[in-house]
Design a protein around this motif. Structure first.
Motif, PDB file in Angstrom:
ATOM      1  N   UNK A 355      -5.733  69.522 -13.430  1.00 45.90           N
ATOM      2  CA  UNK A 355      -5.450  69.938 -12.061  1.00 45.90           C
ATOM      3  C   UNK A 355      -3.996  69.714 -11.694  1.00 45.90           C
ATOM      4  N   UNK A 356      -3.586  70.408 -10.662  1.00 41.97           N
ATOM      5  CA  UNK A 356      -2.322  70.161  -9.967  1.00 41.97           C
ATOM      6  C   UNK A 356      -2.588  70.374  -8.487  1.00 41.97           C
ATOM      7  N   UNK A 357      -2.004  69.517  -7.638  1.00 40.81           N
ATOM      8  CA  UNK A 357      -2.286  69.567  -6.202  1.00 40.81           C
ATOM      9  C   UNK A 357      -1.176  68.833  -5.466  1.00 40.81           C
ATOM     10  N   UNK A 358      -0.933  69.239  -4.226  1.00 39.82           N
ATOM     11  CA  UNK A 358      -0.028  68.518  -3.341  1.00 39.82           C
ATOM     12  C   UNK A 358      -0.855  67.837  -2.256  1.00 39.82           C
ATOM     13  N   UNK A 359      -0.517  66.580  -1.986  1.00 45.12           N
ATOM     14  CA  UNK A 359      -1.315  65.754  -1.087  1.00 45.12           C
ATOM     15  C   UNK A 359      -0.488  65.310   0.106  1.00 45.12           C
ATOM     16  N   UNK A 360      -1.099  65.356   1.287  1.00 45.67           N
ATOM     17  CA  UNK A 360      -0.500  64.794   2.491  1.00 45.67           C
ATOM     18  C   UNK A 360      -1.631  64.304   3.381  1.00 45.67           C
ATOM     19  N   UNK A 361      -1.325  63.373   4.298  1.00 41.58           N
ATOM     20  CA  UNK A 361      -2.394  62.868   5.146  1.00 41.58           C
ATOM     21  C   UNK A 361      -1.933  61.759   6.060  1.00 41.58           C
ATOM     22  N   UNK A 362      -2.933  61.099   6.656  1.00 36.12           N
ATOM     23  CA  UNK A 362      -2.679  59.978   7.561  1.00 36.12           C
ATOM     24  C   UNK A 362      -3.766  58.932   7.345  1.00 36.12           C
ATOM     25  N   UNK A 363      -3.879  57.990   8.277  1.00 40.84           N
ATOM     26  CA  UNK A 363      -4.834  56.899   8.101  1.00 40.84           C
ATOM     27  C   UNK A 363      -6.276  57.369   8.179  1.00 40.84           C
ATOM     28  N   UNK A 364      -6.522  58.584   8.665  1.00 38.65           N
ATOM     29  CA  UNK A 364      -7.891  59.044   8.879  1.00 38.65           C
ATOM     30  C   UNK A 364      -8.258  60.255   8.037  1.00 38.65           C
ATOM     31  N   UNK A 365      -7.353  60.723   7.178  1.00 38.86           N
ATOM     32  CA  UNK A 365      -7.717  61.891   6.398  1.00 38.86           C
ATOM     33  C   UNK A 365      -6.663  62.290   5.385  1.00 38.86           C
ATOM     34  N   UNK A 366      -7.038  63.261   4.516  1.00 38.44           N
ATOM     35  CA  UNK A 366      -6.156  63.794   3.489  1.00 38.44           C
ATOM     36  C   UNK A 366      -6.217  65.318   3.512  1.00 38.44           C
ATOM     37  N   UNK A 367      -5.093  65.964   3.247  1.00 37.71           N
ATOM     38  CA  UNK A 367      -5.038  67.401   3.099  1.00 37.71           C
ATOM     39  C   UNK A 367      -4.571  67.739   1.687  1.00 37.71           C
ATOM     40  N   UNK A 368      -5.264  68.684   1.047  1.00 41.66           N
ATOM     41  CA  UNK A 368      -4.953  69.084  -0.321  1.00 41.66           C
ATOM     42  C   UNK A 368      -4.447  70.527  -0.304  1.00 41.66           C
ATOM     43  N   UNK A 369      -3.232  70.735  -0.811  1.00 41.37           N
ATOM     44  CA  UNK A 369      -2.646  72.070  -0.834  1.00 41.37           C
ATOM     45  C   UNK A 369      -2.378  72.495  -2.280  1.00 41.37           C
ATOM     46  N   UNK A 370      -2.437  73.827  -2.492  1.00 40.24           N
ATOM     47  CA  UNK A 370      -2.121  74.411  -3.802  1.00 40.24           C
ATOM     48  C   UNK A 370      -2.928  73.754  -4.921  1.00 40.24           C
ATOM     49  N   UNK A 371      -4.234  73.685  -4.713  1.00 42.10           N
ATOM     50  CA  UNK A 371      -5.111  73.083  -5.726  1.00 42.10           C
ATOM     51  C   UNK A 371      -5.331  74.089  -6.858  1.00 42.10           C
ATOM     52  N   UNK A 372      -5.030  73.661  -8.063  1.00 43.82           N
ATOM     53  CA  UNK A 372      -5.223  74.497  -9.254  1.00 43.82           C
ATOM     54  C   UNK A 372      -6.027  73.685 -10.256  1.00 43.82           C
ATOM     55  N   UNK A 373      -7.252  74.132 -10.548  1.00 48.48           N
ATOM     56  CA  UNK A 373      -8.162  73.397 -11.439  1.00 48.48           C
ATOM     57  C   UNK A 373      -8.583  74.313 -12.581  1.00 48.48           C
ATOM     58  N   UNK A 374      -8.606  73.777 -13.794  1.00 50.59           N
ATOM     59  CA  UNK A 374      -9.059  74.569 -14.930  1.00 50.59           C
ATOM     60  C   UNK A 374      -9.548  73.635 -16.024  1.00 50.59           C
ATOM     61  N   UNK A 375     -10.431  74.159 -16.881  1.00 52.46           N
ATOM     62  CA  UNK A 375     -10.923  73.400 -18.026  1.00 52.46           C
ATOM     63  C   UNK A 375      -9.985  73.593 -19.204  1.00 52.46           C
ATOM     64  N   UNK A 376     -10.191  72.789 -20.235  1.00 49.93           N
ATOM     65  CA  UNK A 376      -9.299  72.823 -21.396  1.00 49.93           C
ATOM     66  C   UNK A 376      -9.287  74.201 -22.053  1.00 49.93           C
ATOM     67  N   UNK A 377     -10.466  74.853 -22.126  1.00 54.54           N
ATOM     68  CA  UNK A 377     -10.553  76.160 -22.777  1.00 54.54           C
ATOM     69  C   UNK A 377     -10.272  77.313 -21.820  1.00 54.54           C
ATOM     70  N   UNK A 378      -9.898  77.000 -20.583  1.00 56.87           N
ATOM     71  CA  UNK A 378      -9.568  77.991 -19.543  1.00 56.87           C
ATOM     72  C   UNK A 378     -10.755  78.913 -19.206  1.00 56.87           C
ATOM     73  N   UNK A 379     -11.991  78.488 -19.586  1.00 58.62           N
ATOM     74  CA  UNK A 379     -13.166  79.272 -19.240  1.00 58.62           C
ATOM     75  C   UNK A 379     -13.514  79.117 -17.761  1.00 58.62           C
ATOM     76  N   UNK A 380     -12.953  78.113 -17.114  1.00 62.71           N
ATOM     77  CA  UNK A 380     -13.132  77.910 -15.682  1.00 62.71           C
ATOM     78  C   UNK A 380     -11.756  77.753 -15.043  1.00 62.71           C
ATOM     79  N   UNK A 381     -11.482  78.598 -14.038  1.00 65.22           N
ATOM     80  CA  UNK A 381     -10.212  78.522 -13.307  1.00 65.22           C
ATOM     81  C   UNK A 381     -10.527  78.574 -11.820  1.00 65.22           C
ATOM     82  N   UNK A 382      -9.900  77.665 -11.057  1.00 66.14           N
ATOM     83  CA  UNK A 382     -10.147  77.589  -9.614  1.00 66.14           C
ATOM     84  C   UNK A 382      -8.821  77.414  -8.884  1.00 66.14           C
TER      85      UNK A 382
END
Length: 633
Positions: A355-382
């Motif tokens: 994965x690769x992702x950018x994280x930002x937030x505060x004491x009560x939460x987190x925001x995830x931007x530009x989330x890129x997820x994939x398996x080793x064989x690239x059979x799953x991409x998100x």
């Protein structure tokens, strides 16, 4: 024989030499006496200072002065001052706050002080030890003063008094080379922090800090019994019970900034099970913010790292809230490592995800931007983005992600589903879907999971919305499609494209399912499906407006397909016991004539009566016309 004047001169010289010798011996005697007296005095003073009587007298005087100055009770059980090895030790120190609560307790405190440095206005402590420190700090509300404020006020008052008396106070510098703290515990309102051992020592120009068995607990009132249950919602910011070991190198310290390197951190929140087996980073901090760089986090099989991040510290005066952000985080994540507190349904999900992702937030939460997820064989991409909100309240905590693009195939989805702790059904049909794309979102609120979006397959597309309710243990939802090759999926080639909408409800309670299995056995899910088929092609026959009902008790699924008509209904009853053997499905088609109920019969009778009345009126009209026509003639 020497002249008389010479003899008298020699006698004078001898007399002078004798007097000098006598004066020298007398000086040496006096000097020796002074030195011996000083040594004896120093010895006496040393003996007196090392005697229990004198030390206790000094201790009583000091504690009395401190109690008077602080206006509270200060007690010390004993003191030991050893001038030979220049070491001071205090035993049983207690300080009360103004409400007569034991604010500070120390079992023993000792330090080796170089007394000669005091003459040069320098405090040199080569080895200090504090054992069994316990402090209780209270602050009723944010606007009230803490119970230790009176000590700060007394020190400030003393400093102001000294400034008035001496405009140029003598500056002391401190040099501490080694400090050992053991059995340390501080309680602040409902928070508690402590450690078994902290060692501070110097090496060259570096300052090293090692902390063993660090503890942090903000749920010390004993209300965390429910939190320790192994269920969704275990993580709760107000119910932390953290244990850790820390290694820290301090590179620079000033009055308003610090630079350090966290070389090692091993910790676990024992309530939620979240664990960090390794955490390292460089830290540069001031009163406003903390800069992080070269951050690496390892949690079991999960590894994350990012180049830099920043934390803005809270400030009441400016209104600044705690916020943080990072550069792009890269890593390898195994959801099972972090799933338990947020989504137990993923607790067995062991497929490694890059994965690769950018994280930002505060004491009560987190925001995830530009989330890129994939398996080793690239059979799953998100590709996705999302957030975690309300982290301070587990019942309103929510995890939300919106998937803008997902690509995989039926085999990969089967691998993924096999990692969910639920009974698997229709896996063969899943593989038949071929390549799969998805666009949608999911929410994970308190004890629920909700998924919705559009699923694209080689058999057609489907829009779906379903959810799992862990309170009642039911899976419910709706699926609709404008064109879907159902026969290709269930291995019934005579069924072509279908346009339909279906509502479903399935029971996934282990207790209820096990009870039904004992009664009837079976391999099917327990639940029901109600569908409306707007259009379907069966062989060469096109059908519309078909109602489908399926009910399964776990052992057998029974269903019916009905097409209502004006005078008769076309229907087809079917049943099956295994979703992997759909060709063995039993099918029984038929026709059902409509039977008239009492109301229909009544309506028919009324209609006949109306026709008779109309016929009688028609006959009367004809008679009247005939009469009128005859009179004209």
């Amino acid at each position: 024989m020497a002249p008389p004047y010479l003899e008298s001169g020699l006698e004078i010289k001898k007399t002078m030499k004798g007097r000098k010798a006598v004066d020298k011996r007398r000086f040496l005697k006096i000097f020796s006496s002074i030195i011996i007296s000083l040594l004896l005095l120093a010895s006496v003073i040393t003996i007196l200072l090392n005697s229990r009587y004198v030390q206790n007298r000094v201790l009583a005087l000091v504690t009395e002065l401190l109690s008077e100055k602080l206006k509270t009770e200060v007690a010390v059980d004993g003191v030991s001052i050893n001038l030979f090895d220049q070491r001071i030790q205090f035993l049983g120190v207690e300080v009360e706050d103004l409400q007569h609560r034991k604010m500070l307790q120390v079992k023993s405190l000792s330090a080796a002080v170089r007394l000669s440095d005091l003459l040069h206005h320098k405090v040199s402590i080569s080895n200090a030890r504090v054992n069994g420190l316990r402090a209780e700090i209270h602050k009723e509300n944010p606007d009230s003063a803490a119970n230790y404020q009176f000590i700060i006020d007394a020190i400030q008052e003393e400093s102001k008094g000294k400034k008035h008396k001496d405009k140029k106070p003598t500056a002391f510098t401190a040099d501490v080379s080694r400090v050992t703290l053991q059995n340390f515990n501080v309680q602040y309102n409902d928070q508690e922090i402590g450690f078994q051992k902290l060692l501070y020592h110097t090496k060259d120009t570096l300052k090293l800090i090692d902390i063993d068995s660090l503890r942090y607990n903000n749920d010390i009132k004993g209300v965390n019994k429910r939190v320790k249950k192994k269920k969704r919602g275990d993580f709760y910011a107000r119910h932390l019970d953290v244990a850790a070991n820390v290694r820290l190198t301090v590179n620079h310290v000033s009055s308003d900034s610090v630079s350090a390197t966290l070389t090692s951190f091993e910790g676990i929140d024992r309530n939620s099970g979240l664990e960090a087996s390794k955490l390292s980073c460089r830290i540069a901090a001031n009163k406003q913010q903390v800069h992080l760089s070269n951050v690496t986090l390892v949690a079991n099989s999960t590894t994350l790292s990012f180049a830099h991040g920043i934390v803005h510290l809270p400030n009441k005066e400016t209104g600044q809230q705690l916020t943080y952000s990072t550069s792009t985080i890269y890593g390898l994540a195994v959801l099972a490592d972090i799933a338990r507190p947020f989504a137990p349904v993923l607790s067995k999900f062991t497929t490694p995800l890059y994965l690769s992702v950018q994280l930002e937030g505060n004491a009560d939460g987190m925001n995830f931007r530009n989330v890129n997820v994939f398996t080793h064989d690239k059979e799953l991409k998100i590709l996705a983005y999302g957030y975690i909100h309300n982290m301070k309240n587990k019942k309103t905590l929510i995890v939300h992600f919106r998937v803008s693009k997902m690509q995989t195939d039926g085999y990969e989805v089967q691998t993924i589903i096999n990692q969910f702790p639920v009974k698997k059904f229709m896996m063969k049909q899943l593989v038949a879907l071929g390549n799969i794309s998805y666009k949608g979102a999911f929410d994970i609120p308190w004890r629920k999971e909700k998924f919705w979006g559009r699923l694209g397959t080689e058999a057609g597309h489907m829009d779906f919305n379903f959810g799992l309710d862990e309170n009642v243990k039911f899976l419910t939802g709706v699926v609709s499609t404008d064109s879907f090759c159902l026969g290709k999926v269930i291995d019934k080639e005579e069924i072509k494209k279908v346009a339909c909408k279906a509502n479903f409800k399935f029971d996934y309670s282990k207790e209820r399912t096990a009870r039904m299995r004992r009664l009837k056995g079976g391999k099917l899910p327990i639940g029901e499906v109600k569908a409306t088929v707007n259009e379907a092609v069966y062989d060469e026959l096109k059908l519309k407006d078909i109602q489908v009902d399926i009910k399964s008790d776990g052992a057998e699924a029974q269903g019916s397909v009905q097409r209502p008509g004006s005078f008769f209904d076309v229907y087809c009853n079917f049943s099956f016991t295994n979703t992997d053997m759909m060709k063995a499905m039993k099918i029984k088609p038929g026709l059902r004539l409509h039977k008239k109920d009492e109301q229909e019969k009544k309506d028919d009778s009324t209609e006949k009566n109306d026709e008779k009345k109309k016929d009688e009126k028609r006959k009367q009209t004809m008679k009247w016309l005939n009469l009128v026509h005859g009179s004209k003639k």
